[in-house]
Design an enzyme around this catalytic site. Sequence first.
Site, mmCIF file in Angstrom:
data_model
loop_
_atom_site.group_PDB
_atom_site.id
_atom_site.type_symbol
_atom_site.label_atom_id
_atom_site.label_comp_id
_atom_site.label_asym_id
_atom_site.label_seq_id
_atom_site.Cartn_x
_atom_site.Cartn_y
_atom_site.Cartn_z
ATOM 1 C CG ASP A 29 -1.912 1.068 1.303
ATOM 2 O OD1 ASP A 29 -1.639 2.180 0.786
ATOM 3 O OD2 ASP A 29 -2.995 0.827 1.867
ATOM 4 C CB VAL A 30 1.570 3.962 -2.463
ATOM 5 C CG1 VAL A 30 1.938 3.049 -3.619
ATOM 6 C CG2 VAL A 30 0.177 4.563 -2.648
ATOM 7 C CE1 TYR B 112 -6.841 11.594 -9.946
ATOM 8 C CE2 TYR B 112 -7.209 13.345 -11.538
ATOM 9 C CZ TYR B 112 -6.711 12.091 -11.227
ATOM 10 O OH TYR B 112 -6.084 11.337 -12.196
HETATM 11 N N1 LIG Z 1 -7.888 6.870 -16.151
HETATM 12 C C1 LIG Z 1 -7.708 8.161 -16.426
HETATM 13 O O1 LIG Z 1 -8.481 8.801 -17.159
HETATM 14 C C2 LIG Z 1 -6.506 8.880 -15.862
HETATM 15 C C3 LIG Z 1 -6.174 10.131 -16.390
HETATM 16 C C4 LIG Z 1 -5.072 10.812 -15.875
HETATM 17 C C5 LIG Z 1 -4.314 10.232 -14.882
HETATM 18 N N2 LIG Z 1 -4.662 9.008 -14.382
HETATM 19 C C6 LIG Z 1 -3.819 8.444 -13.324
HETATM 20 O O2 LIG Z 1 -3.349 7.158 -13.732
HETATM 21 C C7 LIG Z 1 -2.996 6.412 -12.568
HETATM 22 C C8 LIG Z 1 -3.540 5.011 -12.723
HETATM 23 O O3 LIG Z 1 -4.960 5.058 -12.685
HETATM 24 P P1 LIG Z 1 -5.871 4.196 -13.665
HETATM 25 O O4 LIG Z 1 -6.656 5.148 -14.469
HETATM 26 O O5 LIG Z 1 -5.062 3.177 -14.339
HETATM 27 O O6 LIG Z 1 -6.905 3.562 -12.621
HETATM 28 P P2 LIG Z 1 -6.990 2.145 -11.919
HETATM 29 O O7 LIG Z 1 -7.224 1.071 -12.905
HETATM 30 O O8 LIG Z 1 -7.968 2.338 -10.817
HETATM 31 O O9 LIG Z 1 -5.525 1.917 -11.320
HETATM 32 C C9 LIG Z 1 -5.101 2.487 -10.116
HETATM 33 C C10 LIG Z 1 -3.958 1.639 -9.593
HETATM 34 O O10 LIG Z 1 -3.459 2.255 -8.411
HETATM 35 C C11 LIG Z 1 -3.402 1.290 -7.400
HETATM 36 N N3 LIG Z 1 -3.570 1.889 -6.088
HETATM 37 C C12 LIG Z 1 -4.540 2.740 -5.660
HETATM 38 N N4 LIG Z 1 -4.370 3.025 -4.371
HETATM 39 C C13 LIG Z 1 -3.259 2.336 -3.967
HETATM 40 C C14 LIG Z 1 -2.590 2.213 -2.741
HETATM 41 N N5 LIG Z 1 -3.004 2.856 -1.634
HETATM 42 N N6 LIG Z 1 -1.484 1.426 -2.672
HETATM 43 C C15 LIG Z 1 -1.058 0.766 -3.778
HETATM 44 N N7 LIG Z 1 -1.661 0.842 -4.976
HETATM 45 C C16 LIG Z 1 -2.758 1.615 -5.055
HETATM 46 C C17 LIG Z 1 -4.521 0.308 -7.714
HETATM 47 O O11 LIG Z 1 -4.243 -0.940 -7.138
HETATM 48 P P3 LIG Z 1 -5.047 -1.572 -5.895
HETATM 49 O O12 LIG Z 1 -6.447 -1.087 -5.954
HETATM 50 O O13 LIG Z 1 -4.888 -3.041 -6.149
HETATM 51 O O14 LIG Z 1 -4.316 -1.117 -4.680
HETATM 52 C C18 LIG Z 1 -4.414 0.239 -9.221
HETATM 53 O O15 LIG Z 1 -3.441 -0.704 -9.603
HETATM 54 C C19 LIG Z 1 -3.546 7.189 -11.391
HETATM 55 O O16 LIG Z 1 -2.485 7.899 -10.753
HETATM 56 C C20 LIG Z 1 -4.515 8.164 -12.024
HETATM 57 O O17 LIG Z 1 -4.693 9.317 -11.251
HETATM 58 C C21 LIG Z 1 -5.730 8.315 -14.853
#
Ligand SMILES: NC(=O)c1ccc[n+]([C@@H]2O[C@H](COP(=O)([O-])OP(=O)(O)OC[C@H]3O[C@@H](n4cnc5c(N)ncnc54)[C@H](OP(=O)(O)O)[C@@H]3O)[C@@H](O)[C@H]2O)c1
Length: 312
Positions: free
Chosen positions: A115-116, A206
């Site tokens: 967990d980060v 966010y």
């Molecule tokens: N999707 C978009 O449109 C978008 C756009 C811009 C930026 N982003 C960024 O891209 C990144 C990845 O997001 P995503 O869109 O791929 O969504 P996602 O599928 O929900 O992935 C989020 C990842 O972060 C992990 N995570 C969350 N909280 C954590 C914690 N406390 N400790 C360890 N791991 C944790 C989750 O793993 P677990 O739940 O297994 O812990 C999951 O692997 C994020 O930083 C997000 O803000 C996304």
Amino acid sequence: MDQDEGQPANTGRRRLLGAVALGTVIGASTGLAGGAALTAPGAPPARVTCDGSRRFAGKVVMITGATSGIGRAAAEAFAAEGARVAFCGRREELGAEVEHAIRRDGGDALYVRADVRNPAEIDDFVARAIEAYGGLDIALNNAGISFSKPLHETEPDEWDDLQDTNVRGVFLAMRAQIPRMLARGGQIIVTSSVNIVGARPGLGAYNASKRALAGLIQTAALEYADRGIRVNGICPGATDTEMIRRQAGFMDAPDAAWRTAVGLWARGNVHGLQRVAAPHEIAAAILAMASPEMTYLNGSMFFVDGGMTASL
Ligand SMILES: NC(=O)c1ccc[n+]([C@@H]2O[C@H](COP(=O)([O-])OP(=O)(O)OC[C@H]3O[C@@H](n4cnc5c(N)ncnc54)[C@H](OP(=O)(O)O)[C@@H]3O)[C@@H](O)[C@H]2O)c1
């Protein structure tokens, strides 16, 4: 599907309005894979073309948050190009699934539950990755959560949890990784967002977190350049992952309904490609940033958003 700890429960299916809120939410791009909604302005390629490149052969890559979404796509892509990939996330079943999928395809991967938000778990993740693979060349600090709520309805605990994950979690990861890179250099890429240049209502926590990352990235880029460590941010536009689907209230909806909703939203909100990104498209950009020829990239915030910010 799991809810991220600390995230508010979905406030109910918002249907197409949810898709509009989706833009509100992350603030990026377009349409999706498969289904009618994808055909018009152009669907993403079904997968990254594999030309046999092994740009990362012999490299050790560490990724936070690779149990799903962008992080998972990046883990798979790095491994497909020869890297040994250590990754973390909290959902152990998914972690095992990703590790298995990479190994099944001939790659090398190690899942460590971490967990980060927890310094000891991050330290353990980094130590175990280095113990397994003997070093660290590239870190992708990607783990993040989001929620959409007016500021006055946001509980302090919700605010803290998001900042702990999105900002402090990146700080903790960098704090553990940098000492391992000081001797032989390395690269750190942090997942920020297009929201650093355009705010969206409902996304105060966010937006604040992703902008804070820009300060962290730029500072680290200056502090460690002379030690051979380059630090950059990637700013994805809206990408089809659990994060935006959950936030729009579509986690339990049929895939076809989600594709239609997000496709419609993207046509109105992504003024370039008119579709949201597929995770592998963001992963491809991350690999390009990390590739051996990008030697002058440092302190940059690299936008990969289908043209969305071009319209601001
Ligand atoms: N999707 C978009 O449109 C978008 C756009 C811009 C930026 N982003 C960024 O891209 C990144 C990845 O997001 P995503 O869109 O791929 O969504 P996602 O599928 O929900 O992935 C989020 C990842 O972060 C992990 N995570 C969350 N909280 C954590 C914690 N406390 N400790 C360890 N791991 C944790 C989750 O793993 P677990 O739940 O297994 O812990 C999951 O692997 C994020 O930083 C997000 O803000 C996304």
